[in-house]
Enzyme design. Structure first.
Site, PDB file in Angstrom:
ATOM      1  N   HIS A  41      15.457  32.273  49.714  1.00 48.94           N
ATOM      2  CA  HIS A  41      15.930  32.297  51.101  1.00 48.94           C
ATOM      3  C   HIS A  41      15.802  30.910  51.719  1.00 48.94           C
ATOM      4  CE1 HIS A  41      16.308  33.212  55.344  1.00 48.94           C
ATOM      5  NE2 HIS A  41      15.076  32.760  55.545  1.00 48.94           N
ATOM      6  N   ASP A  58      41.309   9.187  58.034  1.00 50.52           N
ATOM      7  CA  ASP A  58      40.608  10.059  57.085  1.00 50.52           C
ATOM      8  C   ASP A  58      39.217   9.484  56.897  1.00 50.52           C
ATOM      9  OD1 ASP A  58      39.811  11.728  54.849  1.00 50.52           O
ATOM     10  OD2 ASP A  58      41.944  12.083  54.499  1.00 50.52           O
ATOM     11  N   TRP A  78       9.812  27.317  49.225  1.00 46.77           N
ATOM     12  CA  TRP A  78      10.836  26.260  49.263  1.00 46.77           C
ATOM     13  C   TRP A  78      10.179  24.885  49.257  1.00 46.77           C
ATOM     14  CZ3 TRP A  78      12.455  22.356  52.692  1.00 46.77           C
ATOM     15  CH2 TRP A  78      11.739  22.261  53.879  1.00 46.77           C
ATOM     16  N   SER A  82      25.088  15.127  46.032  1.00 47.21           N
ATOM     17  CA  SER A  82      26.144  15.480  46.972  1.00 47.21           C
ATOM     18  C   SER A  82      25.820  14.959  48.372  1.00 47.21           C
ATOM     19  CB  SER A  82      26.315  16.993  46.985  1.00 47.21           C
ATOM     20  OG  SER A  82      27.033  17.390  48.119  1.00 47.21           O
ATOM     21  N   HIS A 118       9.711  15.914  56.074  1.00 48.98           N
ATOM     22  CA  HIS A 118       9.790  15.826  57.520  1.00 48.98           C
ATOM     23  C   HIS A 118      11.094  15.221  58.017  1.00 48.98           C
ATOM     24  CE1 HIS A 118       8.740  16.458  61.541  1.00 48.98           C
ATOM     25  NE2 HIS A 118       9.315  15.296  61.741  1.00 48.98           N
ATOM     26  N   GLU A 128      13.757  15.427  56.609  1.00 45.40           N
ATOM     27  CA  GLU A 128      14.722  16.482  56.318  1.00 45.40           C
ATOM     28  C   GLU A 128      14.881  17.442  57.505  1.00 45.40           C
ATOM     29  OE1 GLU A 128      16.858  17.328  54.082  1.00 45.40           O
ATOM     30  OE2 GLU A 128      17.175  19.435  54.637  1.00 45.40           O
ATOM     31  N   TYR A 135      14.647  16.746  60.547  1.00 46.66           N
ATOM     32  CA  TYR A 135      15.473  16.074  61.556  1.00 46.66           C
ATOM     33  C   TYR A 135      16.910  15.945  61.110  1.00 46.66           C
ATOM     34  CZ  TYR A 135      11.683  15.701  64.648  1.00 46.66           C
ATOM     35  OH  TYR A 135      10.694  16.059  65.497  1.00 46.66           O
ATOM     36  N   SER A 158      25.466  17.863  72.899  1.00 44.97           N
ATOM     37  CA  SER A 158      25.808  16.800  73.841  1.00 44.97           C
ATOM     38  C   SER A 158      27.310  16.682  74.072  1.00 44.97           C
ATOM     39  CB  SER A 158      25.276  15.453  73.343  1.00 44.97           C
ATOM     40  OG  SER A 158      23.885  15.511  73.171  1.00 44.97           O
ATOM     41  N   HIS A 169       2.064  18.212  58.074  1.00 48.19           N
ATOM     42  CA  HIS A 169       2.183  19.437  57.277  1.00 48.19           C
ATOM     43  C   HIS A 169       0.966  19.625  56.390  1.00 48.19           C
ATOM     44  CE1 HIS A 169       6.413  20.105  58.347  1.00 48.19           C
ATOM     45  NE2 HIS A 169       6.516  18.790  58.339  1.00 48.19           N
ATOM     46  N   THR A 210      11.985  13.640  72.214  1.00 47.42           N
ATOM     47  CA  THR A 210      12.622  14.952  72.149  1.00 47.42           C
ATOM     48  C   THR A 210      12.740  15.530  73.552  1.00 47.42           C
ATOM     49  OG1 THR A 210      11.527  15.195  70.022  1.00 47.42           O
ATOM     50  CG2 THR A 210      12.612  17.130  70.901  1.00 47.42           C
ATOM     51  N   LYS A 255      15.670  14.170  75.533  1.00 46.72           N
ATOM     52  CA  LYS A 255      16.954  14.810  75.253  1.00 46.72           C
ATOM     53  C   LYS A 255      17.137  16.060  76.102  1.00 46.72           C
ATOM     54  CE  LYS A 255      18.369  12.871  71.500  1.00 46.72           C
ATOM     55  NZ  LYS A 255      19.636  12.698  71.039  1.00 46.72           N
ATOM     56  N   ARG A 309       1.526  33.458  56.157  1.00 47.58           N
ATOM     57  CA  ARG A 309       2.924  33.564  55.748  1.00 47.58           C
ATOM     58  C   ARG A 309       2.993  33.809  54.248  1.00 47.58           C
ATOM     59  NH1 ARG A 309       5.162  27.384  55.516  1.00 47.58           N
ATOM     60  NH2 ARG A 309       7.059  28.472  54.947  1.00 47.58           N
TER      61      ARG A 309
HETATM   62  C1  HEM Z   1      18.929  36.253  59.221  1.00 45.16           C
HETATM   63  C2  HEM Z   1      18.127  35.454  59.795  1.00 45.16           C
HETATM   64  C3  HEM Z   1      16.780  35.108  59.210  1.00 45.16           C
HETATM   65  C4  HEM Z   1      15.725  35.939  58.930  1.00 45.16           C
HETATM   66  C5  HEM Z   1      15.633  37.435  59.137  1.00 45.16           C
HETATM   67  C6  HEM Z   1      14.705  35.122  58.360  1.00 45.16           C
HETATM   68  C7  HEM Z   1      13.462  35.592  57.933  1.00 45.16           C
HETATM   69  C8  HEM Z   1      12.550  34.852  57.196  1.00 45.16           C
HETATM   70  C9  HEM Z   1      11.355  35.367  56.599  1.00 45.16           C
HETATM   71  C10 HEM Z   1      10.892  36.794  56.688  1.00 45.16           C
HETATM   72  C11 HEM Z   1      10.744  34.356  55.929  1.00 45.16           C
HETATM   73  C12 HEM Z   1       9.534  34.453  55.017  1.00 45.16           C
HETATM   74  C13 HEM Z   1       8.224  34.391  55.641  1.00 45.16           C
HETATM   75  C14 HEM Z   1       7.174  34.313  54.569  1.00 45.16           C
HETATM   76  O1  HEM Z   1       7.103  33.240  53.966  1.00 45.16           O
HETATM   77  O2  HEM Z   1       6.448  35.292  54.357  1.00 45.16           O
HETATM   78  C15 HEM Z   1      11.534  33.184  56.145  1.00 45.16           C
HETATM   79  C16 HEM Z   1      11.224  31.931  55.645  1.00 45.16           C
HETATM   80  C17 HEM Z   1      12.008  30.802  55.822  1.00 45.16           C
HETATM   81  N1  HEM Z   1      13.214  30.717  56.511  1.00 45.16           N
HETATM   82 FE1  HEM Z   1      14.139  32.271  57.439  1.00 45.16          FE
HETATM   83  N2  HEM Z   1      15.135  33.829  58.320  1.00 45.16           N
HETATM   84  C18 HEM Z   1      16.406  33.773  58.827  1.00 45.16           C
HETATM   85  C19 HEM Z   1      17.206  32.644  58.982  1.00 45.16           C
HETATM   86  C20 HEM Z   1      16.872  31.392  58.522  1.00 45.16           C
HETATM   87  C21 HEM Z   1      17.709  30.241  58.633  1.00 45.16           C
HETATM   88  C22 HEM Z   1      19.088  30.207  59.251  1.00 45.16           C
HETATM   89  C23 HEM Z   1      17.023  29.211  58.058  1.00 45.16           C
HETATM   90  C24 HEM Z   1      17.404  27.771  57.846  1.00 45.16           C
HETATM   91  C25 HEM Z   1      18.270  27.129  58.477  1.00 45.16           C
HETATM   92  C26 HEM Z   1      15.775  29.711  57.600  1.00 45.16           C
HETATM   93  C27 HEM Z   1      14.811  28.926  56.975  1.00 45.16           C
HETATM   94  C28 HEM Z   1      13.657  29.419  56.418  1.00 45.16           C
HETATM   95  C29 HEM Z   1      12.729  28.639  55.677  1.00 45.16           C
HETATM   96  C30 HEM Z   1      12.844  27.162  55.364  1.00 45.16           C
HETATM   97  C31 HEM Z   1      11.687  29.502  55.294  1.00 45.16           C
HETATM   98  C32 HEM Z   1      10.470  29.157  54.496  1.00 45.16           C
HETATM   99  C33 HEM Z   1      10.661  29.635  53.082  1.00 45.16           C
HETATM  100  C34 HEM Z   1       9.386  29.531  52.336  1.00 45.16           C
HETATM  101  O3  HEM Z   1       8.364  29.280  52.969  1.00 45.16           O
HETATM  102  O4  HEM Z   1       9.405  29.676  51.122  1.00 45.16           O
HETATM  103  N3  HEM Z   1      15.703  31.036  57.909  1.00 45.16           N
HETATM  104  N4  HEM Z   1      12.628  33.518  56.911  1.00 45.16           N
HETATM  105 CU   LIG Z   2       7.340  17.980  60.057  1.00 46.26          CU
END
Ligand code: HEM
Ligand SMILES: [Cu+2]
Lengths: 379, 528
Positions: free
Chosen positions: B79, B108, B144, B172, B256, B258, B260, B271, B306, B331, B334, B453
């Protein structure tokens, strides 16, 4: 879909109403039972209120504008778009506020780093997936108390076959026992991957990292049982390695420690005693459940593809030396740890004999604690 | 206007889009490539979102119901990886592709063939990453942030595929960044000085530099892992004299900046949208540029926030606490600028504006929790709990993701030549807004109450908030299907849109027809 959403909404409304009635929901950080945890709580509330006040000011202006300065209300846009004075103000004012919080936080931080003058030291080692506590005793190393603390919640509760008890997932077989009013220094490390030892009520959270010795300390003010968890993802059972600290009076602690030391001496004696297969199997059953069952499963069936079964395993039903070797030294690079330094000779002998004569195996042979001790000496 | 229309007809006759699949495979047109990036990122958003649904369903109640802990860990990992590298980053690159040439008056992107390549390697990278789910031993399960040694000595075999996939994504991103910098620096129409560029262009320029600076660091860290796993080195292996802490330093030196990278372009979008719907010029344009630049600079010296619990020495800890608190200042600037832009404007609240306003509020809430996390002694309590999960989701979902949705509603008329259905857009907004708050707000409480978490099961006192959070999650997830419907419906059956559907909008993109002709600004526009 719509019906489902309606139902979810109804449940949620019920929950919210219920919460007002119950009012035992925890929304905030605990104040804790140490001077440090109270300082941390104070800092947390300070920065929280700073945010709330800034938030009210900013969102207040914004919602006022959104309400008043709408085109539909005939608002005509002005054309100001710069003001050095204003911009300077909203750069400097937050900077000053943050500076004040930072100063206070730096003092607390310095306190937390001051591990000197401890009354006692406990070494905490993280293993997949339990904690090991060793009460460093330089005066009398033979009487060092050293044990593992693992989750005691049953798999039946986790898999919803039994009702969950009040301390579900936050209970262990042997808690860390500490005296109140004493400065306890923790030295943290890990045997495999990174773990993190956390007890919210003490405001102690420190990573346990293989190859590194981290330090932390606490002085607990009130007797009680304080529960926490591992907070660094450490593999499959990361969610199942709680921390339980039992804080007791100095007298109770001394008594407990003396008892533990006596146990340690007895185990040393047991090593020299003669054992029967039945006695070893009996003892091994308990050792297996706490040290082996989380991977190889309580009934020895393993998890196909991940953890080999014990029942009928070629190693368990093969040459006993090979069996001892693998339990003693582990399999590097896999989840199979080297138990040689984790278990006493008695427990090693017991668990090996148990695996060979239970879980559906029936080898009839055994290894005696004294043999393990000799092996230990020769390594 | 008439001249561009003329160009358009002329181009169609000679080199308009090719027919069929080859149009998409061989295209070097920034609009086609932008479109592909956007659809790709939406597909990844749904995939990553479905993993989130699995997570939230498992966490609906205490106990293990649907999945086992091994698989749960794979879900959180995949995820996070897919949302960060597959959904948010490519969406911003897609927007950059579409909008930057049009905003600076260029025909372009500067390096069109590389543009094609940088898109087309992405599907391979993500196909490879997703395929690990079907491998023996399962997909990556180490989060992640893939901390060693969990991701090296103790990793499933699929980690090698993960490393390769990350390398491709990195390549990429770097190509995309080079292209964006080259376009902005070399291809602006005469008279388009740097300080006249729209903020979206500015924020992307700075983001592109961040990408070039840190994607190689990411490539470095995964290469070190690869060496440890296959070639006997011990960078991160304590037994061999290495250090797991080294991993974290290198990772967060990438990590970090990343975060931003995922928010600066969002600042640019907001904006653009707020002034358009407030019918008032952006307040403090130049301070916005300077604030963006200082945030980018500071983002390189805060990484160890972190790692407050890792055991870095006192002075290091204090340094990173102070530098992190400092980043709150630009921040804040802004946010104050956006609010002042709205003040005494003449506002209307069409869907793009709703998302943009919501961005300002909820992103700021994420910023507040960030400020709390910066206070190191307090972070000992927050770290690796749901409080952090709440924090980064507030900045990423109603932050980055809402800005992307705002951008889609704002520019869709330009891209497709059709108007989306305003009522449906508003419904989508309100469902998402409610969903996202019900989903993530209770997670603050969970974290403060002590829920770590990345756990598949939890103690009973966390049950109620988890159930609420999951219901919010299902609502948010379902609302995104409505988003898909709205976009498809617009493209297929929308009402024709005028060249400039928003009366307050500014910028060169609104001087060309809707839909934007296949080739725009073949002759540079005049800028006064
Ligand atoms: C449908 C909407 C979303 C739901 C329900 C959701 C839910 C969750 C949950 C439940 C976790 C795991 C918590 C745990 O580690 O136990 C998580 C982790 C995370 N989410 Fe989301 N999230 C959503 C959208 C997003 C979006 C749009 C992003 C990024 C742009 C994102 C980035 C992350 C990241 C980076 C983690 C940490 C993963 C990790 O620690 O391994 N999430 N999210
Ligand atoms: Cu940070």
């Amino acid at each position: 879909m719509q019906r489902r959403l309606l139902r979810a909404g109804a449940v949620m409304a019920a929950l919210l109403v219920g919460s007002a009635a119950q009012a035992d929901w925890q929304f905030n950080m605990p104040k804790g039972v140490t001077d440090i945890s109270q300082e941390v709580y104070g800092l947390h509330m300070l920065i929280f209120w700073v945010c709330v006040i800034i938030g009210i000011a900013v969102f207040g202006v914004m919602f006022y504008a959104m309400f008043k300065h709408r085109k539909s209300k005939g608002a005509v846009s002005s054309n100001f778009h710069e003001s050095t004075k204003v911009e300077l103000a909203w750069t400097l004012i937050p900077a000053v506020v943050i500076f004040a919080v930072g100063v206070r936080a730096t003092f607390t931080l310095a306190d937390m780093y001051d591990v000197d003058n401890a009354d006692m030291t406990v070494e905490i080692t993280g293993y997949q997936w339990r904690w090991r506590y060793r009460y460093i005793n330089e005066a009398d190393p033979d009487a060092e108390v050293d044990y593992f603390s693992s989750l005691s919640t049953s798999r039946d509760e986790i898999n919803n076959r039994l009702a969950k008890n009040e301390n579900y997932l936050l209970e262990v077989d042997q808690p860390l026992v500490l005296p109140v009013g004493q400065k306890v220094r923790f030295v943290l490390t890990a045997a495999d991957v990174i773990h993190s030892w956390w007890v919210p009520e003490l405001a102690v959270k420190k990573d346990a990292i293989p190859g590194m010795a981290n330090e932390a300390w606490t002085v607990i003010n009130e007797p009680g049982t304080y529960r926490g968890q591992c907070t660094e993802l450490c593999g499959r059972d990361h969610g199942f390695m709680p921390v339980v600290v039992e804080a007791v009076s100095q007298a109770e602690f001394d008594e407990w420690l003396a008892g533990k030391q006596e146990e340690a001496r007895q185990v040393a004696e047991l090593t020299n005693q003669e054992w029967s297969v039945e006695q070893l199997v009996e003892r091994g059953r308990g050792v297996y459940q706490s040290a082996c069952a989380s991977c190889h499963q309580p009934d020895g069936s393993g998890i196909p593809g991940a953890f080999p079964a014990m029942t009928g395993s070629p190693i368990v039903t093969g040459d006993i030396q090979g069996h001892i070797d693998i339990v003693f030294n582990g399999v590097p690079g896999t989840a199979m740890q080297a138990f040689g330094d984790q278990l006493s000779p008695v427990d090693l002998a017991a668990v090996i004999t148990f695996e060979r004569n239970a879980l559906g195996n029936n080898m009839g042979d055994m290894v005696e604690p004294i043999d393990i001790l000799n092996l230990n000496a020769s390594e | 206007m008439t001249t561009t229309t003329h160009d358009h007809d002329h181009d169609h006759a000679h080199h308009g889009p090719a027919k069929g699949i080859t149009r998409w495979l061989y295209t070097t047109n920034h609009k086609d490539i932008g479109t592909m990036y956007l659809w790709f990122s939406f597909a990844m958003f749904l995939l990553g979102g479905s993993f989130a649904m699995v997570i939230r369903a498992e966490l609906f109640q205490p106990g293990l119901q649907l999945v086992q802990p091994e698989f749960f860990n794979q879900m959180t990992t995949m995820h996070g990886l897919i949302m960060v590298f597959g959904a948010v980053m490519p969406a911003f690159v897609g927007l950059a592709n579409w909008m930057i040439p049009m905003m600076v008056g260029a025909p372009d992107m500067a390096l069109p063939r590389m543009n094609n390549l940088s898109f087309w390697i992405l599907p391979f990278a993500f196909a490879m990453l997703a395929s690990t789910l079907f491998m023996d031993g399962g997909a990556p399960n180490f989060g992640w942030t893939f901390y060693a040694p969990l991701s090296t000595t103790y990793a499933p075999d699929s980690v090698t595929f993960f490393i390769f996939a990350v390398h491709i994504m990195g390549a990429s991103s770097i190509m995309g960044a080079i292209n964006i910098i080259a376009t902005i620096l070399n291809m602006r129409a005469p008279g388009m000085t740097l300080m006249k560029m729209p903020l979206f262009v500015w924020t992307w320029l700075i983001t592109a530099y961040l990408l070039i600076a840190v994607m190689p660091v990411l490539a470095g860290v995964v290469t070190m892992m690869l060496m440890d796993i296959h070639f006997g080195t011990a960078f991160f292996n304590a037994a061999g004299g290495g250090s797991p802490v080294l991993f974290q330093h290198v990772f967060w030196f990438f990590g970090h900046p990343e975060v931003y990278i995922m928010i600066l372009p969002a600042f640019g979008i907001v904006s653009a949208i707020i002034p358009a719907f407030a019918r008032k010029q952006l307040f403090g344009y130049s301070s916005m540029v300077y604030a963006t630049a200082s945030i980018a600079f500071l983002s390189f010296i805060v990484w160890a926030h972190h790692m407050f619990t890792v055991g870095i020495p006192f002075l290091g800890e204090a340094f990173f606490m102070w530098s992190t608190m400092l980043i709150a200042v630009p921040t804040g600037v802004k946010v104050f600028n956006w609010v002042t832009t709205m003040f005494r404007g003449s506002m209307t609240f069409e869907t793009p504006m709703l998302f943009a306003v919501c961005f300002v509020v909820l992103f700021t809430i994420g910023g507040f929790s960030g400020l709390m996390l910066a206070v190191a002694p307090a972070d000992f309590q927050y770290h690796d709990t749901y409080f952090v999960v709440a924090h980064f989701h507030y900045v990423l979902v109603p932050g980055a993701v809402f800005s992307i949705m705002a951008a889609v509603y704002y520019w869709l008329p330009k891209w497709s030549g059709k108007m989306y259905n305003e009522t449906l857009g508003k419904v989508h907004f309100w469902l998402s807004f409610i969903g996202v708050n019900v989903l993530f707000f209770p997670q603050h409480f969970l974290g403060l109450a002590g829920m770590p978490r990345r756990i598949p099961d939890y103690a009973l006192q966390f049950a109620d908030f988890n159930m609420i959070s999951s219901m919010g999650g299902f609502l948010f997830g379902a609302s995104q299907l409505l988003f898909l419907y709205i976009v498809v419906n617009t493209v297929v059956a929308g009402k024709p849109a005028p060249a400039k559907p928003w009366d307050g909008a500014e910028g060169l993109e609104w001087t060309v027809d809707s839909p934007a002709p296949y080739h725009t600004f073949s002759t540079p526009p005049k800028i006064d």
